[in-house]
Design an enzyme around this catalytic site. Structure first.
Site, mmCIF file in Angstrom:
data_model
loop_
_atom_site.group_PDB
_atom_site.id
_atom_site.type_symbol
_atom_site.label_atom_id
_atom_site.label_comp_id
_atom_site.label_asym_id
_atom_site.label_seq_id
_atom_site.Cartn_x
_atom_site.Cartn_y
_atom_site.Cartn_z
ATOM 1 N N GLY A 165 -12.453 9.805 78.076
ATOM 2 C CA GLY A 165 -12.024 10.840 77.112
ATOM 3 C C GLY A 165 -10.726 11.495 77.577
ATOM 4 O O GLY A 165 -9.783 11.689 76.797
ATOM 5 N N HIS A 166 -10.665 11.839 78.860
ATOM 6 C CA HIS A 166 -9.431 12.419 79.417
ATOM 7 C C HIS A 166 -8.274 11.421 79.291
ATOM 8 O O HIS A 166 -7.156 11.788 78.945
ATOM 9 C CB HIS A 166 -9.612 12.749 80.911
ATOM 10 C CG HIS A 166 -10.600 13.835 81.195
ATOM 11 N ND1 HIS A 166 -11.751 13.616 81.915
ATOM 12 C CD2 HIS A 166 -10.599 15.162 80.896
ATOM 13 C CE1 HIS A 166 -12.422 14.749 82.046
ATOM 14 N NE2 HIS A 166 -11.747 15.706 81.437
ATOM 15 N N GLN A 198 -12.715 30.611 84.478
ATOM 16 C CA GLN A 198 -13.380 30.321 83.203
ATOM 17 C C GLN A 198 -14.865 30.024 83.343
ATOM 18 O O GLN A 198 -15.534 29.713 82.365
ATOM 19 C CB GLN A 198 -12.670 29.184 82.460
ATOM 20 C CG GLN A 198 -12.894 27.800 83.030
ATOM 21 C CD GLN A 198 -12.056 26.772 82.286
ATOM 22 O OE1 GLN A 198 -10.835 26.778 82.355
ATOM 23 N NE2 GLN A 198 -12.716 25.881 81.546
ATOM 24 N N GLY A 225 -10.563 17.622 86.120
ATOM 25 C CA GLY A 225 -10.916 16.491 86.979
ATOM 26 C C GLY A 225 -12.257 15.875 86.618
ATOM 27 O O GLY A 225 -12.784 16.111 85.536
ATOM 28 N N ALA A 226 -12.811 15.068 87.560
ATOM 29 C CA ALA A 226 -13.984 14.221 87.276
ATOM 30 C C ALA A 226 -13.684 13.459 85.982
ATOM 31 O O ALA A 226 -14.435 13.517 85.002
ATOM 32 C CB ALA A 226 -15.273 15.035 87.183
ATOM 33 N N LEU A 227 -12.572 12.752 86.025
ATOM 34 C CA LEU A 227 -12.003 12.171 84.804
ATOM 35 C C LEU A 227 -12.856 11.027 84.259
ATOM 36 O O LEU A 227 -13.469 10.275 85.006
ATOM 37 C CB LEU A 227 -10.583 11.667 85.081
ATOM 38 C CG LEU A 227 -9.591 12.734 85.550
ATOM 39 C CD1 LEU A 227 -8.201 12.128 85.712
ATOM 40 C CD2 LEU A 227 -9.541 13.933 84.599
ATOM 41 N N HIS A 228 -12.854 10.933 82.936
ATOM 42 C CA HIS A 228 -13.560 9.860 82.229
ATOM 43 C C HIS A 228 -12.619 9.354 81.132
ATOM 44 O O HIS A 228 -11.534 9.928 80.919
ATOM 45 C CB HIS A 228 -14.896 10.380 81.677
ATOM 46 C CG HIS A 228 -14.770 11.641 80.879
ATOM 47 N ND1 HIS A 228 -14.115 11.693 79.660
ATOM 48 C CD2 HIS A 228 -15.179 12.911 81.122
ATOM 49 C CE1 HIS A 228 -14.157 12.911 79.179
ATOM 50 N NE2 HIS A 228 -14.778 13.681 80.057
ATOM 51 N N ARG A 248 -19.555 16.811 83.018
ATOM 52 C CA ARG A 248 -20.881 17.325 83.377
ATOM 53 C C ARG A 248 -21.979 16.266 83.230
ATOM 54 O O ARG A 248 -23.060 16.426 83.798
ATOM 55 C CB ARG A 248 -21.222 18.565 82.553
ATOM 56 C CG ARG A 248 -20.446 19.808 82.984
ATOM 57 C CD ARG A 248 -20.937 21.046 82.260
ATOM 58 N NE ARG A 248 -20.289 22.261 82.755
ATOM 59 C CZ ARG A 248 -19.118 22.705 82.319
ATOM 60 N NH1 ARG A 248 -18.461 22.051 81.388
ATOM 61 N NH2 ARG A 248 -18.592 23.819 82.821
HETATM 62 P P1 AMP Z 1 -12.056 19.274 80.978
HETATM 63 O O1 AMP Z 1 -11.639 18.471 82.170
HETATM 64 O O2 AMP Z 1 -13.499 19.152 80.627
HETATM 65 O O3 AMP Z 1 -11.567 20.701 81.035
HETATM 66 O O4 AMP Z 1 -11.298 18.618 79.738
HETATM 67 C C1 AMP Z 1 -9.903 18.438 79.731
HETATM 68 C C2 AMP Z 1 -9.480 18.023 78.349
HETATM 69 O O5 AMP Z 1 -10.133 16.803 77.998
HETATM 70 C C3 AMP Z 1 -9.882 19.048 77.266
HETATM 71 O O6 AMP Z 1 -8.852 19.159 76.308
HETATM 72 C C4 AMP Z 1 -11.114 18.421 76.681
HETATM 73 O O7 AMP Z 1 -11.374 18.821 75.343
HETATM 74 C C5 AMP Z 1 -10.779 16.946 76.750
HETATM 75 N N1 AMP Z 1 -11.999 16.140 76.680
HETATM 76 C C6 AMP Z 1 -13.136 16.338 77.380
HETATM 77 N N2 AMP Z 1 -14.067 15.435 77.016
HETATM 78 C C7 AMP Z 1 -13.509 14.652 76.054
HETATM 79 C C8 AMP Z 1 -13.961 13.551 75.271
HETATM 80 N N3 AMP Z 1 -15.191 13.082 75.392
HETATM 81 N N4 AMP Z 1 -13.102 13.002 74.378
HETATM 82 C C9 AMP Z 1 -11.835 13.492 74.239
HETATM 83 N N5 AMP Z 1 -11.353 14.522 74.949
HETATM 84 C C10 AMP Z 1 -12.173 15.104 75.846
#
Ligand code: AMP
Length: 280
Positions: free
Chosen positions: A36-37, A61, A31-34, A189
């Site tokens: 990249g997600h 984790q 969550g806290a999606l951006h 983060r």
């Molecule tokens: P998280 O929510 O941080 O656990 O990330 C979920 C998925 O999004 C994981 O596979 C991350 O590697 C991917 N992710 C996080 N940040 C980015 C980013 N800046 N660009 C591409 N994928 C990302």
């Protein structure tokens, strides 16, 4: 977008979809999606007939309880963003839904060397928690393809290893890291950075660029030191700045000029821990 909170319900729905010939792409997140997600959602939408996202902040984790307590949450906005991105199914489980028997006696995974270096070394237990959640999620979601971000380079390798260890048939697709205009890798983060720290945060990608632009065959000690100083000079507390084999993450102190390598860094700004990497 259909939202499921129960594992049995989402499994049953997706099994039915699979029988009708649909390909399932899966994007697990905390969550806290951006953007990249969302780039992972888009990658799945291009390739699969059905895209499933999940949001679950996985307590197993987090090796640091404060990091878990302070992990950002923007759930309403996330649901909206996923819907607009065309995500078909969102799985939003509770901790008890994911771990009905708790995690105290959870399965452990033989990750070998991968768990002893870099993130494995600085975040003990972290990758066991990652394997636990991904293993459980892939039990629930019958995914043909799993979309992961290169941003978490070592995590991609760990999850590949998990699929080998467990004989999981899902194909792993690794998508490039999305960055802010100044080069900072997008991360949930980043929301926790103060305005002043946000300005300094780009130094982490700068440090990796220093390595990428300057690396020469031979001894790498002074280059790693230069990149580390770029961070300490900007107020970071550095866990590591390393150069490693891109295929095995073995730390490289002397480069033959041929081996495929990756530069990786992890450092704190205040109490916010940032990671980044670049293929060299
Ligand atoms: P998280 O929510 O941080 O656990 O990330 C979920 C998925 O999004 C994981 O596979 C991350 O590697 C991917 N992710 C996080 N940040 C980015 C980013 N800046 N660009 C591409 N994928 C990302």
């Amino acid at each position: 977008m259909i939202l499921f909170r129960k594992a049995a319900d989402v499994s049953a729905y997706l099994m039915k979809q699979k029988i009708t010939g649909k390909d399932i792409g899966f994007v697990p997140t905390m969550g806290a999606l951006h953007p990249g997600h969302i780039s992972l959602i888009n990658a799945s939408k291009k390739r699969d007939t059905l895209t499933v996202g999940s949001i679950f902040v996985n307590p197993a984790q987090f090796n640091n309880p404060d990091d878990f307590d302070n992990y950002p949450s923007t759930l309403e906005k996330d649901i909206d963003v996923l819907e607009k991105a065309g995500c078909d199914v969102l799985f939003l489980p509770s901790v008890s839904e994911m771990y009905p028997n708790g995690t105290a006696n959870a399965e452990t995974y033989d990750l070998g060397y991968l768990e002893t270096v870099l993130e494995g070394k600085y975040r003990p237990g972290h990758f066991q928690g990652v394997c636990l959640v991904v293993n459980r999620l892939l039990d629930i979601i019958p995914a043909d393809r799993l979309y992961l971000g290169q941003k978490d380079y070592q995590q991609c390798m760990v999850i590949k290893k998990l699929t080998e260890l467990k004989g999981i048939k899902t194909t792993i697709i690794i998508c490039p890291t999305l960055r802010e205009k100044d080069g900072l890798a997008m991360s949930s983060r980043n929301l926790r950075l103060t305005e002043k720290d946000r300005k300094q945060a780009l130094k982490i990608s700068e440090a990796l660029l220093i390595i990428r632009n300057v690396i020469q065959p031979g001894d790498l000690g002074s280059l790693k030191q230069k990149a580390t100083q770029h961070l300490t000079g900007a107020g970071f507390a550095v866990d590591y700045v390393e150069i490693a084999g891109a295929d095995n993450l073995e730390i490289i102190d002397h480069w033959d000029g041929k081996q495929k390598t990756v530069a990786l860094a992890a450092a704190f700004l205040g109490d916010v821990r940032l990671i980044d990497n670049m293929l060299l």
